[in-house]
Design a protein around this motif. Sequence first.
Motif, PDB file in Angstrom:
ATOM      1  N   THR A 192       0.853  -1.185   0.000  1.00  0.00           N
ATOM      2  CA  THR A 192       0.000   0.000   0.000  1.00  0.00           C
ATOM      3  C   THR A 192       0.890   1.236   0.000  1.00  0.00           C
ATOM      4  O   THR A 192       2.106   1.139   0.136  1.00  0.00           O
ATOM      5  N   HIS A 193       0.263   2.375  -0.121  1.00  0.00           N
ATOM      6  CA  HIS A 193       1.055   3.606  -0.274  1.00  0.00           C
ATOM      7  C   HIS A 193       0.653   4.639   0.750  1.00  0.00           C
ATOM      8  O   HIS A 193       0.574   5.813   0.465  1.00  0.00           O
ATOM      9  N   TYR A 194       0.355   4.178   1.955  1.00  0.00           N
ATOM     10  CA  TYR A 194      -0.041   5.094   3.022  1.00  0.00           C
ATOM     11  C   TYR A 194       1.148   5.909   3.502  1.00  0.00           C
ATOM     12  O   TYR A 194       2.275   5.425   3.534  1.00  0.00           O
ATOM     13  N   THR A 195       0.868   7.124   3.914  1.00  0.00           N
ATOM     14  CA  THR A 195       1.846   7.889   4.681  1.00  0.00           C
ATOM     15  C   THR A 195       1.157   8.299   5.965  1.00  0.00           C
ATOM     16  O   THR A 195      -0.040   8.105   6.132  1.00  0.00           O
TER      17      THR A 195
ATOM     18  N   TRP B 129      -9.049  10.403 -11.554  1.00  0.00           N
ATOM     19  CA  TRP B 129      -9.192  10.855 -10.167  1.00  0.00           C
ATOM     20  C   TRP B 129      -8.796   9.723  -9.245  1.00  0.00           C
ATOM     21  O   TRP B 129      -9.299   8.628  -9.307  1.00  0.00           O
ATOM     22  N   ALA B 130      -7.827   9.987  -8.455  1.00  0.00           N
ATOM     23  CA  ALA B 130      -7.331   8.975  -7.542  1.00  0.00           C
ATOM     24  C   ALA B 130      -6.362   9.640  -6.582  1.00  0.00           C
ATOM     25  O   ALA B 130      -5.988  10.789  -6.756  1.00  0.00           O
ATOM     26  N   SER B 131      -5.971   8.919  -5.578  1.00  0.00           N
ATOM     27  CA  SER B 131      -4.955   9.410  -4.679  1.00  0.00           C
ATOM     28  C   SER B 131      -3.957   8.289  -4.441  1.00  0.00           C
ATOM     29  O   SER B 131      -4.231   7.129  -4.718  1.00  0.00           O
ATOM     30  N   GLN B 132      -2.841   8.675  -3.899  1.00  0.00           N
ATOM     31  CA  GLN B 132      -1.843   7.645  -3.602  1.00  0.00           C
ATOM     32  C   GLN B 132      -2.358   6.678  -2.542  1.00  0.00           C
ATOM     33  O   GLN B 132      -1.866   5.576  -2.411  1.00  0.00           O
ATOM     34  N   GLN B 133      -3.318   7.153  -1.759  1.00  0.00           N
ATOM     35  CA  GLN B 133      -3.841   6.284  -0.717  1.00  0.00           C
ATOM     36  C   GLN B 133      -4.654   5.132  -1.296  1.00  0.00           C
ATOM     37  O   GLN B 133      -4.800   4.101  -0.658  1.00  0.00           O
ATOM     38  N   SER B 134      -5.199   5.341  -2.461  1.00  0.00           N
ATOM     39  CA  SER B 134      -6.089   4.309  -2.984  1.00  0.00           C
ATOM     40  C   SER B 134      -5.422   3.522  -4.099  1.00  0.00           C
ATOM     41  O   SER B 134      -6.055   3.158  -5.071  1.00  0.00           O
TER      42      SER B 134
ATOM     43  N   PRO C  31     -12.856  -1.840  -4.752  1.00  0.00           N
ATOM     44  CA  PRO C  31     -13.822  -0.848  -5.217  1.00  0.00           C
ATOM     45  C   PRO C  31     -13.298  -0.103  -6.442  1.00  0.00           C
ATOM     46  O   PRO C  31     -12.086  -0.067  -6.698  1.00  0.00           O
ATOM     47  N   ALA C  32     -14.194   0.530  -7.158  1.00  0.00           N
ATOM     48  CA  ALA C  32     -13.825   1.187  -8.408  1.00  0.00           C
ATOM     49  C   ALA C  32     -12.839   2.328  -8.187  1.00  0.00           C
ATOM     50  O   ALA C  32     -12.051   2.657  -9.066  1.00  0.00           O
ATOM     51  N   TRP C  33     -12.878   2.942  -7.000  1.00  0.00           N
ATOM     52  CA  TRP C  33     -12.002   4.090  -6.773  1.00  0.00           C
ATOM     53  C   TRP C  33     -10.590   3.679  -6.371  1.00  0.00           C
ATOM     54  O   TRP C  33      -9.728   4.521  -6.150  1.00  0.00           O
ATOM     55  N   VAL C  34     -10.343   2.399  -6.279  1.00  0.00           N
ATOM     56  CA  VAL C  34      -8.991   1.925  -5.970  1.00  0.00           C
ATOM     57  C   VAL C  34      -8.295   1.526  -7.259  1.00  0.00           C
ATOM     58  O   VAL C  34      -8.836   0.766  -8.051  1.00  0.00           O
ATOM     59  N   THR C  35      -7.116   2.080  -7.460  1.00  0.00           N
ATOM     60  CA  THR C  35      -6.326   1.647  -8.609  1.00  0.00           C
ATOM     61  C   THR C  35      -5.313   0.610  -8.141  1.00  0.00           C
ATOM     62  O   THR C  35      -4.978   0.546  -6.954  1.00  0.00           O
ATOM     63  N   TRP C  36      -4.847  -0.160  -9.068  1.00  0.00           N
ATOM     64  CA  TRP C  36      -3.937  -1.240  -8.684  1.00  0.00           C
ATOM     65  C   TRP C  36      -3.000  -1.571  -9.828  1.00  0.00           C
ATOM     66  O   TRP C  36      -3.237  -1.222 -10.984  1.00  0.00           O
ATOM     67  N   GLY C  37      -1.924  -2.229  -9.475  1.00  0.00           N
ATOM     68  CA  GLY C  37      -0.955  -2.691 -10.460  1.00  0.00           C
ATOM     69  C   GLY C  37      -0.148  -3.810  -9.837  1.00  0.00           C
ATOM     70  O   GLY C  37      -0.445  -4.260  -8.731  1.00  0.00           O
ATOM     71  N   TRP C  38       0.857  -4.217 -10.550  1.00  0.00           N
ATOM     72  CA  TRP C  38       1.709  -5.261  -9.984  1.00  0.00           C
ATOM     73  C   TRP C  38       3.145  -5.030 -10.398  1.00  0.00           C
ATOM     74  O   TRP C  38       3.416  -4.349 -11.389  1.00  0.00           O
TER      75      TRP C  38
END
Lengths: 383, 176
Positions: free
Chosen positions: A287-290, A317-322, A356-363
């Motif tokens: 994850t990318h939490y700060t 639209w997204a944030s590093q958190q998601s 959820p749709a507002w979460v982006t992801w990769g690998w």
Amino acid sequence: MAIAGGFCPLPLRLGGSDEEGWSAAQFMRATADVAAARRTRPFAIMTIEGDGSTTATVTHYRSAHGGPNPTTIVYQAPGEILITWPELLPDDHGVEFPASLTSSRITFGHGSALVAAKAEVTSRRTVYLESSSSAAFTATLVIFAEWGPELRGIGDYGGAPDKRDDESERVPYAFQWYQELGATLGSAFGDQRTGAVHAKRLATARGLMAVQRSEERLRCNATPATASALLDRWAETLLIPIAPSDPEWLTRQRCAAKFAAVAGSSIEAIENAMTGLLGDRFVSVQTHYTDALSDQTTSTPPTTLWDERFDLGDGVWASQQSHITVRVTRPGDPKDAAFRDLMHVQFPRLMSDLVPAWVTWGWSATDGGGFILGTSLLGYDGL
Amino acid sequence: MTEPTGSPAWTGTADATTYGGHADKRDYQAQGVVNPQTDISAAEFKRLTADIAASARTAAFSRVSVTCVDPAGPPVVTSVWQMTGRNSSGYAGDAAPTGMPSAARGGDGNVLLTWATSYEDDYGVAADLTIRGVDVSSSGGIETWEIVSANSVRVRCYNGAAAALADALFTVTVYT
């Protein structure tokens, strides 16, 4: 449990002692080694004796398909022989498969005479032999060929990475029922293991075993990780794509991972789903939490922070958190088809349903030691 | 100890039934596996036995690499891969370890390899050795072979001028 005998009819259940059982680990080794041997074994070994010009005889023929020599062998000219196999050859169970010869080796036994010779696969079913001499000869021909059911590996034999010892029937159900019947009727049954009374008691015990196994089978089919008879229905329900070459265990694994996703999109649920789908290849969910929300680069649409691939409509639209990055180990071969199918087909489908749709992801692929070779935006294709 | 069915692999006599793959093998009451994570179906078991039989039938009994020491020394056996064991450390052809083939010089590039007349499998079941097929490949030479007896093979290596090849290196594979 014991794996064979009157108290434990097929299907064979893994586990038990060394003396009476077959552990999952032992079975897995056996299936892997049989599959490995099958990939490199010769198709046939034959010894041929000829007079050099008109007559050639196969004096010994041993092959993967078993049975007698099925070839026809003719001289085309002195020193030139054509051997032809039939279109179909049966295996030990009588199932016929086409043979497709791929390569051959021959050495001639001429005693002290030196003779140059060659063997060449000239078609799917023929081998051409040529000797520089038209003298009598003995030769050994080793043939390699594609023959038999399509080899999909361990799955052909019931092998799977998640194979484990059976815990439910450590003592065969039939034997438990056999004892139960003896206890119920006492001396009426006796302790003899021969004769009509024993046979009836055993038959009844096996019938009750079948009922008990049916109940267990029903429970196993109720979840995809242990489903067999209903696996196709699970795959259909969970929208799991299946290729004709996919072994059953792989479909089970994918269904189980998808099924696990219904628990929600917590990090733990994602980790469990990834473990199920990716197996040993899964490293971690990143994850990318700060610490402070103010540190987040939160994007409001439109933005240039995220790649346009993440555009769900009305700009990105997204944030590093998601954002979630799933780290996997890199395969030895960058063009590994199974890996590409896993990461480009199975993985996106599962993640799309999981988060959820507002979460982006990769690998990203690591080299096993934790070093990240790619990033979510670079990905494996960029390497 | 339980005696395994059939005979050792190098007799080439096994079929699927030797390993329990009876033609009519079936799951009890045709119900299939209970739990695919722990069970093996009759169909899977039959495929396993058929493939074991197929592989056992065509497997080589022994693959031996030899370096000739001409003009006088005994050949050196550099490695042996055999159904009954392996030797990767090598040995002089006239001092073969138990179970490994000996190698005797018959001239330049000319070696007589001799195995035991009978071998035991991993369970101690013995069977005679009958060599029926030979495959030889040499390094830079042309080779011929001759089955001298049921357990011995002579290999001869030549150079491009059809002369005996001194100090030849070859690998011989024998089938039964």
